[in-house]
Design a protein around this motif. Structure first.
Motif, short mmCIF file in Angstrom:
data_model
loop_
_atom_site.label_atom_id
_atom_site.label_comp_id
_atom_site.label_asym_id
_atom_site.label_seq_id
_atom_site.Cartn_x
_atom_site.Cartn_y
_atom_site.Cartn_z
N ALA A 1 2.48 28.71 15.24
CA ALA A 1 2.17 29.33 13.99
C ALA A 1 2.10 30.72 14.15
CB ALA A 1 0.67 28.85 13.61
N VAL A 2 2.15 31.71 13.08
CA VAL A 2 1.84 33.13 13.34
C VAL A 2 1.10 33.43 11.89
CG1 VAL A 2 3.25 35.01 12.71
CG2 VAL A 2 4.43 33.38 13.97
N HIS A 3 0.00 34.38 12.51
CA HIS A 3 -0.90 34.97 11.30
C HIS A 3 -0.74 36.48 11.22
CE1 HIS A 3 -4.64 35.65 9.53
NE2 HIS A 3 -4.74 36.80 10.21
N VAL A 4 -0.60 36.94 10.25
CA VAL A 4 -0.21 38.41 9.92
C VAL A 4 -1.61 39.00 9.54
CG1 VAL A 4 1.06 39.88 8.72
CG2 VAL A 4 2.17 37.73 9.03
N HIS A 5 -1.99 39.73 10.37
CA HIS A 5 -3.34 40.57 10.34
C HIS A 5 -3.07 41.94 9.47
CE1 HIS A 5 -6.87 43.03 11.14
NE2 HIS A 5 -7.46 41.82 11.72
N HIS A 6 -3.53 42.03 8.14
CA HIS A 6 -3.10 43.53 7.37
C HIS A 6 -4.20 44.37 7.81
CE1 HIS A 6 0.03 41.63 5.07
NE2 HIS A 6 -0.62 40.54 4.91
N GLY A 7 -5.39 44.09 8.43
CA GLY A 7 -6.16 45.27 8.45
C GLY A 7 -7.06 45.72 7.28
N PHE A 8 -6.99 44.58 6.32
CA PHE A 8 -7.85 44.54 5.22
C PHE A 8 -9.49 44.20 5.35
CE2 PHE A 8 -3.93 43.69 2.64
CZ PHE A 8 -3.40 45.10 2.41
N ALA A 9 -10.36 44.58 4.56
CA ALA A 9 -11.44 43.93 4.72
C ALA A 9 -11.44 42.56 4.72
CB ALA A 9 -12.33 44.29 3.41
N GLY A 10 -11.97 41.60 5.55
CA GLY A 10 -11.79 40.07 5.81
C GLY A 10 -10.71 39.67 6.51
N SER A 11 -9.86 40.74 7.02
CA SER A 11 -8.98 40.33 7.93
C SER A 11 -9.15 39.76 9.14
CB SER A 11 -7.75 41.53 7.99
OG SER A 11 -7.09 41.95 6.98
N ASP A 12 -10.31 40.39 9.73
CA ASP A 12 -10.64 39.93 11.07
C ASP A 12 -11.19 38.52 11.13
OD1 ASP A 12 -9.93 42.30 12.37
OD2 ASP A 12 -12.06 43.04 12.18
N ASP A 13 -11.87 38.19 10.03
CA ASP A 13 -12.40 36.90 9.72
C ASP A 13 -11.31 35.83 9.50
OD1 ASP A 13 -15.00 37.66 9.83
OD2 ASP A 13 -15.45 37.80 7.79
N LEU A 14 -10.36 36.23 8.79
CA LEU A 14 -9.13 35.42 8.50
C LEU A 14 -8.31 34.99 10.00
CD1 LEU A 14 -7.87 36.94 5.17
CD2 LEU A 14 -8.49 34.43 5.48
N ALA A 15 -8.28 36.24 10.61
CA ALA A 15 -7.51 35.87 12.13
C ALA A 15 -8.39 34.92 12.82
CB ALA A 15 -7.37 37.26 12.82
N ALA A 16 -9.80 35.23 12.80
CA ALA A 16 -10.54 34.28 13.66
C ALA A 16 -10.62 32.79 13.23
CB ALA A 16 -12.01 34.68 13.45
N ALA A 17 -10.40 32.72 11.91
CA ALA A 17 -10.09 31.18 11.23
C ALA A 17 -8.75 30.48 11.59
CB ALA A 17 -10.51 31.45 9.74
N ALA A 18 -7.76 31.66 11.69
CA ALA A 18 -6.74 31.14 12.06
C ALA A 18 -6.47 30.62 13.57
CB ALA A 18 -5.52 32.26 11.76
N ARG A 19 -7.14 31.32 14.29
CA ARG A 19 -7.32 30.96 15.86
C ARG A 19 -7.99 29.73 15.89
NH1 ARG A 19 -8.15 36.81 16.13
NH2 ARG A 19 -6.60 37.72 17.46
N LEU A 20 -9.29 29.48 15.25
CA LEU A 20 -9.73 28.40 15.25
C LEU A 20 -9.19 27.07 14.90
CD1 LEU A 20 -12.56 26.74 15.74
CD2 LEU A 20 -13.21 27.26 13.28
N VAL A 21 -8.39 27.06 13.55
CA VAL A 21 -7.43 26.11 13.19
C VAL A 21 -6.60 25.80 14.14
CG1 VAL A 21 -5.65 25.54 11.47
CG2 VAL A 21 -7.91 26.36 10.74
N ALA A 22 -5.73 26.75 14.79
CA ALA A 22 -4.74 26.45 15.59
C ALA A 22 -5.35 25.86 16.80
CB ALA A 22 -4.12 28.09 16.27
#
Length: 196
Positions: free
Chosen positions: A42-63
């Motif tokens: 899997a690849v997660h693209v982190h945009h640096g937007f508000a909420g991006s850190d939470d999305l990256a953390a969720a992607a890591r958890l799902v992975a």
């Protein structure tokens, strides 16, 4: 069974890279890939937007839940438009593909309907209005025949640690106005508008 029973494209024998956003749709796409593809990462693209850190953390958890190797790519869109963010993300994802790998996304039937309406509103001609393909040779969309609520129910039932992207509620983006205003209005006239 990791993913849904009915898929719009078969992943068997494919080496895939899942676009893992951290949301419900991509979590189910990832589970489907783990279960059905020959190999998956899997690849997660982190945009640096508000909420991006939470999305990256969720992607890591799902992975982690799926024992799926994950790479996080940090990007900076040229501007804040939805089009700019989508283009930068697409470029990063396609650029991450190795030889013989294809990209798997979590696009659903609802995304398909939103895309068609988006293109109509922008004035695309008949070819431009054409819907997304389940398999264009480089991108596979195995969930394209499923509704967004069906996919979310699978993600919840599997206990995936997904989060919702706050950018999806920003009404400054045309696609979000289509999602939250136009499609629900059309559904009042035709409850089967999304499949149609």
């Amino acid at each position: 069974m990791a993913g849904p029973g009915r898929l719009s494209v078969d992943l068997a024998g494919r080496s895939v890279v899942v676009a893992l956003s951290g949301g419900a749709d991509s979590a189910v796409a990832a589970a489907t890939a783990v279960e059905r593809a020959m190999s998956a990462r899997a690849v997660h693209v982190h945009h640096g937007f508000a909420g991006s850190d939470d999305l990256a953390a969720a992607a890591r958890l799902v992975a982690s839940q799926l024992d799926l190797p994950l790479t996080v790519i940090e990007v900076a869109p040229d501007g804040v438009s939805e089009t700019a963010a989508r283009q930068v993300r697409r470029t990063a994802l396609l650029g991450s593909l190795g030889p013989d790998e294809v990209l798997v996304t979590g696009h659903t039937a609802d995304d398909q309907a939103e895309t068609v309406l988006h293109r109509i509103i922008r004035g695309s001609g008949p070819e431009g209005v054409a819907a997304m393909s389940a398999d264009d040779g480089t991108i596979l969309r195995p969930l394209l025949d499923l509704r967004r609520d069906e996919v979310r129910a699978i993600a919840v039932s599997r206990g995936f640690g997904f989060v919702d992207d706050p950018e999806n509620d920003e009404r400054r983006h045309l696609r979000n106005r289509i999602r939250h205003e136009h499609l629900p209005g059309l559904a009042e006239e035709n409850p089967s508008i999304v499949p149609a």
